[in-house]
Design a protein around this motif. Structure first.
Motif, PDB file in Angstrom:
ATOM      1  N   ASP A  20       0.818  -1.220   0.000  1.00  0.00           N
ATOM      2  CA  ASP A  20       0.000   0.000   0.000  1.00  0.00           C
ATOM      3  C   ASP A  20       0.853   1.272   0.000  1.00  0.00           C
ATOM      4  OD1 ASP A  20      -2.228  -1.576  -0.097  1.00  0.00           O
ATOM      5  OD2 ASP A  20      -2.754  -1.351   2.021  1.00  0.00           O
ATOM      6  N   PRO A  21       1.807   1.429   0.926  1.00  0.00           N
ATOM      7  CA  PRO A  21       2.590   2.671   0.907  1.00  0.00           C
ATOM      8  C   PRO A  21       3.475   2.802  -0.328  1.00  0.00           C
ATOM      9  CG  PRO A  21       3.438   1.174   2.587  1.00  0.00           C
ATOM     10  CD  PRO A  21       2.146   0.600   2.111  1.00  0.00           C
ATOM     11  N   LEU A  22       3.936   1.688  -0.857  1.00  0.00           N
ATOM     12  CA  LEU A  22       4.764   1.742  -2.063  1.00  0.00           C
ATOM     13  C   LEU A  22       3.985   2.299  -3.244  1.00  0.00           C
ATOM     14  CD1 LEU A  22       7.274  -0.910  -3.296  1.00  0.00           C
ATOM     15  CD2 LEU A  22       5.490  -0.127  -4.851  1.00  0.00           C
ATOM     16  N   SER A  23       2.708   1.980  -3.307  1.00  0.00           N
ATOM     17  CA  SER A  23       1.886   2.445  -4.430  1.00  0.00           C
ATOM     18  C   SER A  23       1.749   3.960  -4.459  1.00  0.00           C
ATOM     19  CB  SER A  23       0.498   1.802  -4.366  1.00  0.00           C
ATOM     20  OG  SER A  23      -0.237   2.306  -3.257  1.00  0.00           O
ATOM     21  N   GLU A  24       2.042   4.614  -3.333  1.00  0.00           N
ATOM     22  CA  GLU A  24       1.929   6.068  -3.239  1.00  0.00           C
ATOM     23  C   GLU A  24       3.275   6.772  -3.312  1.00  0.00           C
ATOM     24  OE1 GLU A  24      -0.049   6.760   0.437  1.00  0.00           O
ATOM     25  OE2 GLU A  24      -1.889   5.699  -0.152  1.00  0.00           O
ATOM     26  N   ASN A  25       4.346   6.002  -3.431  1.00  0.00           N
ATOM     27  CA  ASN A  25       5.685   6.589  -3.416  1.00  0.00           C
ATOM     28  C   ASN A  25       6.307   6.507  -4.807  1.00  0.00           C
ATOM     29  OD1 ASN A  25       8.603   6.893  -3.092  1.00  0.00           O
ATOM     30  ND2 ASN A  25       8.230   6.762  -0.898  1.00  0.00           N
ATOM     31  N   ASP A 287       8.156   5.741   3.451  1.00  0.00           N
ATOM     32  CA  ASP A 287       8.758   6.934   2.874  1.00  0.00           C
ATOM     33  C   ASP A 287      10.119   7.213   3.505  1.00  0.00           C
ATOM     34  OD1 ASP A 287       6.515   7.212   1.318  1.00  0.00           O
ATOM     35  OD2 ASP A 287       5.702   8.942   2.408  1.00  0.00           O
ATOM     36  N   GLY A 288      10.201   7.041   4.818  1.00  0.00           N
ATOM     37  CA  GLY A 288      11.453   7.290   5.523  1.00  0.00           C
ATOM     38  C   GLY A 288      12.556   6.326   5.134  1.00  0.00           C
ATOM     39  N   ILE A 289      12.189   5.074   4.946  1.00  0.00           N
ATOM     40  CA  ILE A 289      13.195   4.075   4.585  1.00  0.00           C
ATOM     41  C   ILE A 289      13.696   4.291   3.163  1.00  0.00           C
ATOM     42  CG2 ILE A 289      13.466   1.611   4.070  1.00  0.00           C
ATOM     43  CD1 ILE A 289      11.859   1.091   6.649  1.00  0.00           C
ATOM     44  N   VAL A 290      12.787   4.602   2.243  1.00  0.00           N
ATOM     45  CA  VAL A 290      13.211   4.896   0.870  1.00  0.00           C
ATOM     46  C   VAL A 290      14.187   6.068   0.869  1.00  0.00           C
ATOM     47  CG1 VAL A 290      12.440   5.775  -1.367  1.00  0.00           C
ATOM     48  CG2 VAL A 290      11.173   3.930  -0.252  1.00  0.00           C
ATOM     49  N   ASP A 291      13.830   7.115   1.593  1.00  0.00           N
ATOM     50  CA  ASP A 291      14.691   8.292   1.657  1.00  0.00           C
ATOM     51  C   ASP A 291      16.038   7.967   2.293  1.00  0.00           C
ATOM     52  OD1 ASP A 291      15.045  11.296   1.474  1.00  0.00           O
ATOM     53  OD2 ASP A 291      15.278  11.012   3.621  1.00  0.00           O
ATOM     54  N   ALA A 292      16.019   7.160   3.356  1.00  0.00           N
ATOM     55  CA  ALA A 292      17.260   6.820   4.062  1.00  0.00           C
ATOM     56  C   ALA A 292      18.209   6.011   3.188  1.00  0.00           C
ATOM     57  CB  ALA A 292      16.938   6.056   5.338  1.00  0.00           C
ATOM     58  N   ILE A 293      17.670   5.047   2.457  1.00  0.00           N
ATOM     59  CA  ILE A 293      18.516   4.230   1.585  1.00  0.00           C
ATOM     60  C   ILE A 293      19.082   5.077   0.446  1.00  0.00           C
ATOM     61  CG2 ILE A 293      18.530   2.297  -0.042  1.00  0.00           C
ATOM     62  CD1 ILE A 293      16.531   0.883   1.809  1.00  0.00           C
ATOM     63  N   GLN A 294      18.263   5.939  -0.110  1.00  0.00           N
ATOM     64  CA  GLN A 294      18.721   6.773  -1.215  1.00  0.00           C
ATOM     65  C   GLN A 294      19.751   7.817  -0.763  1.00  0.00           C
ATOM     66  OE1 GLN A 294      14.953   8.203  -2.781  1.00  0.00           O
ATOM     67  NE2 GLN A 294      15.046   6.743  -4.467  1.00  0.00           N
ATOM     68  N   SER A 295      19.573   8.341   0.443  1.00  0.00           N
ATOM     69  CA  SER A 295      20.449   9.411   0.929  1.00  0.00           C
ATOM     70  C   SER A 295      21.645   8.907   1.723  1.00  0.00           C
ATOM     71  CB  SER A 295      19.649  10.376   1.804  1.00  0.00           C
ATOM     72  OG  SER A 295      19.252   9.749   3.018  1.00  0.00           O
ATOM     73  N   GLY A 296      21.529   7.675   2.231  1.00  0.00           N
ATOM     74  CA  GLY A 296      22.586   7.143   3.080  1.00  0.00           C
ATOM     75  C   GLY A 296      22.477   7.559   4.535  1.00  0.00           C
ATOM     76  N   GLN A 297      21.401   8.267   4.894  1.00  0.00           N
ATOM     77  CA  GLN A 297      21.232   8.717   6.275  1.00  0.00           C
ATOM     78  C   GLN A 297      20.824   7.549   7.183  1.00  0.00           C
ATOM     79  OE1 GLN A 297      21.815  11.912   7.590  1.00  0.00           O
ATOM     80  NE2 GLN A 297      22.822  12.038   5.571  1.00  0.00           N
ATOM     81  N   PRO A 298      21.357   7.506   8.400  1.00  0.00           N
ATOM     82  CA  PRO A 298      20.978   6.425   9.328  1.00  0.00           C
ATOM     83  C   PRO A 298      19.555   6.592   9.828  1.00  0.00           C
ATOM     84  CG  PRO A 298      22.371   8.027  10.435  1.00  0.00           C
ATOM     85  CD  PRO A 298      22.346   8.422   8.985  1.00  0.00           C
ATOM     86  N   VAL A 299      18.958   5.504  10.302  1.00  0.00           N
ATOM     87  CA  VAL A 299      17.622   5.549  10.884  1.00  0.00           C
ATOM     88  C   VAL A 299      17.667   4.940  12.279  1.00  0.00           C
ATOM     89  CG1 VAL A 299      16.501   5.467   8.637  1.00  0.00           C
ATOM     90  CG2 VAL A 299      16.906   3.334   9.868  1.00  0.00           C
TER      91      VAL A 299
END
Length: 323
Positions: A20-25, A287-299
């Motif tokens: 579900d969240p992937l369909s909106e990202n 959304d946060g995980i996609v952004d973190a993987i793309q940016s390299g930022q830790p979570v």
């Protein structure tokens, strides 16, 4: 470039947590589903309009997959996370990440060696409600923390297909439910607890139906954790209570605020209540995980935190077993 995801495990949780969240990202796509058999994978793929289906091994081996979301029962997490990491994939892993602390250390080490992310799916942590709770606690408004109680108890239907009632699959109240209140308290305090007492009500096969534990934190906070897969009186709303020398914080449903939640802050006898967006925790998390993987930022829920949550649960089991 959009991250390409694959699912391992034809599980119910995959729809709210990923599909579900992937369909909106716009920065993510779903490439494949892997299941224990091709037939099961094909059935799931048809139901959820996933373009490719296969066995676990076939999906992990695909060149067009960047991230593997592992939605298997906990007993399969370590094996298939290792294989995904070795195949050069990032891993987004359902909680609890592992069945014990040793496996958690193995996985975190493997992720470091592979240069890939290994993130545990504690969806509550990404929601504005919990971020607000962390802000309140860490601001010092409550003063010195004195006591806390965190509970997640919900009836789990007993049947042959329910892995949460199966010791061999890594089930049990602490693993499936208790991992949340353990994480809530650790995330709010930013500290690791000592387990001073614990009790587990065990089924004949060794699975824990109910677990209670008492934590002592380095700052003096005394906290109780409660989880139960067969609670007397039926379902209870997840709850979190935190008391300090200057005030009190009560949260109804810190787990899934999208179904209704309230944060109540009491300072100097004055009570304020806050409500939050009904957007799902899973959407904020994805959304946060996609952004973190793309940016390299830790979570919050990777690396040392993943190990520490497993260690706290291992300590609960150890203290309960030894008295």
């Amino acid at each position: 470039m959009a991250l390409r995801f694959a699912i391992l495990g034809a599980a119910r949780i995959a729809k709210p947590a990923l599909i579900d969240p992937l369909s909106e990202n716009p920065d993510a796509s779903l490439v494949a589903i892997g299941a224990s058999t091709r037939e099961r994978a094909l059935e799931y793929a048809m139901t959820h309009a996933i373009p490719n289906a296969g066995t676990y091994e076939e999906v992990i081996a695909r060149d067009d997959v960047d991230v593997v979301y592992i939605a298997l029962p906990p007993a399969g997490h370590c094996e298939w996370s290792l294989k995904a990491l070795e195949a050069g994939k990032h891993v987004f892993l359902e909680k609890p990440a592992t069945v014990n602390e040793a496996e958690a250390r193995v996985l975190v080490d493997a992720a470091k060696k592979a240069g890939k992310r290994l993130i545990e799916a504690f969806h509550y942590r990404w929601h504005p409600l919990f971020r607000r709770a962390v802000e309140i606690v860490q601001s010092g408004q409550l003063g010195e923390l004195v006591s806390a109680e965190a509970e997640f108890s919900v009836p789990i239907v007993r049947n042959a297909r329910e892995f949460r009632w199966q010791a061999s699959q890594g089930g049990g109240a602490l693993a499936d439910l208790g991992c949340y209140p353990v994480s809530w308290l650790r995330q709010l305090t930013g500290a690791e607890p000592e387990v001073t007492s614990a009790h587990q009500d065990l089924e004949p096969d060794g699975i824990d139906r109910r677990t209670t534990a008492h934590f002592s934190f380095p700052n003096g906070l005394q906290a109780d954790v409660i989880c139960d897969m067969d609670p007397e009186g039926g379902r209870k709303p997840p709850r979190l209570e935190l008391v300090g020398t200057k005030g009190r914080l009560d949260i109804d449903n810190p787990l899934a605020p999208q179904y209704g939640a309230e944060l109540k802050l009491t300072l100097d006898g004055q009570e304020t209540r806050e409500t939050f967006p009904r957007r799902p925790t899973f959407a904020y998390q994805f959304d946060g995980i996609v952004d973190a993987i793309q940016s390299g930022q830790p979570v919050w829920t990777e690396g040392a935190d993943l190990i520490a949550n497993a260690a706290a649960m291992a300590a609960i089991r150890r203290v309960a077993a030894t008295g």
